[in-house]
Design a protein around this motif. Structure first.
Motif: not given
Length: 309
Positions: A37-42, A66-69, A89-90
């Protein structure tokens, strides 16, 4: 949608597999599948819930544990969660190697402003889950795609059972918790969470059963080493209209990996055509082909250019 309904406990890939297959996985496996991804955030990710579905499995494979689902009730809600900014994202199912395309996903892609950010193909293993024996089963619950992928096995082993469709495989597992005459088809994680035994493993009709998932985003992803482009178009109603389109791709030596049609819903017997092709929309030959495509069709929309799975 309430983002607080996301799973609070990290679910790992290993949680989805049978005890006999756990030696094939390690704690570092998620890193092999994580999307660049382009982002460093979760990453926050909407998927077809509840927890334990094959869509959840695909989301964990793509983004890492470690992502938020955030589980959603249906595919409409996944699109909406990304469009409204509730998640980044989806993950939506788009095609199964046995049962074919998920028509609702294709229809929503055409009408949505979201772009295809990537894809992931996942091996699908189905399991019969319940408290009784196969001979006692009178009803089998699962998502319609899942039932279709196990049709021959069910006909052979549960010929008298009624097949009942549910919104997801996990929802099916929840319905058979207190009975011995009902069973569900779902993941090991669903069975584990509901504390229901797995009666039979790998009941899918074809061992090569795979489902392709799209990652949805508001933003385009940077081109990878190998790319794919998905698009939809509407031809003029005249003889040879589709042939004229296909000749454009042949002239520019562009390989089409998929083509299928869907009713336009504007008038009877009018169809949109969905195409996947090798390459990125910014490549010179593809740009030329797309410009010519716009000249010979009524409507063209690029659904996304993204790195190949």
């Amino acid at each position: 949608m309430n983002i607080n309904k996301s799973n609070k406990k990290n679910i790992k890939l290993i949680d989805f597999v049978s005890p006999r297959e756990k030696n094939k996985y390690s704690e570092s496996d998620n890193k092999n599948f994580k999307l660049n991804t382009n982002s460093d955030s979760m990453a926050s990710v909407a998927y077809l819930g509840p927890i334990g579905t094959f869509s959840h499995f695909a989301a964990v494979k793509i983004f890492g544990d470690q992502s938020l689902f955030v589980p959603q009730q249906n595919i409409f809600d996944i699109f909406n969660a990304v469009e409204t900014g509730h998640v980044m994202y989806g993950v939506v199912p788009v095609e199964n190697s046995i049962e074919g395309s998920i028509n609702l996903t294709l229809d929503l892609l055409k009408d949505s402003d979201l772009t295809i950010y990537g894809e992931k193909t996942v091996n699908i293993s189905h399991n019969l889950i319940g408290n009784g024996k196969i001979a006692d089963i009178k009803e089998v619950f699962s998502h319609p795609q899942v039932l279709g992928q196990c049709r021959n096995w069910l006909r052979k082993n549960c010929p008298e059972a009624h097949l009942i469709e549910t919104s997801s495989s996990s929802a099916a597992v929840r319905r058979v918790k207190k009975t011995k005459t009902q069973a569900a088809i779902g993941t090991f994680l669903s069975a584990k969470m509901e504390k229901i035994p797995v009666i039979e493993e790998n009941i899918q009709d074809f061992k090569t059963n795979k489902t392709r998932f799209f990652i949805l985003s508001k933003e385009k992803i940077k081109p990878g080493k190998n790319n794919k482009t998905s698009l939809v178009f509407l031809c003029h109603d005249k003889p040879g209209a589709l042939v004229e389109v296909l000749k454009i791709f042949k002239k520019h030596e562009i390989n089409l990996t998929k083509i299928e049609s869907r009713p336009s819903k504007r008038k009877d017997w009018e169809y949109y055509f969905y195409i996947d092709l090798n390459g990125h929309e910014e490549e010179p030959e593809i740009k030329k082909a797309l410009e010519k495509l716009k000249q010979v069709t009524i409507y063209v929309k690029i659904l996304g250019s993204y790195p190949v799975n």
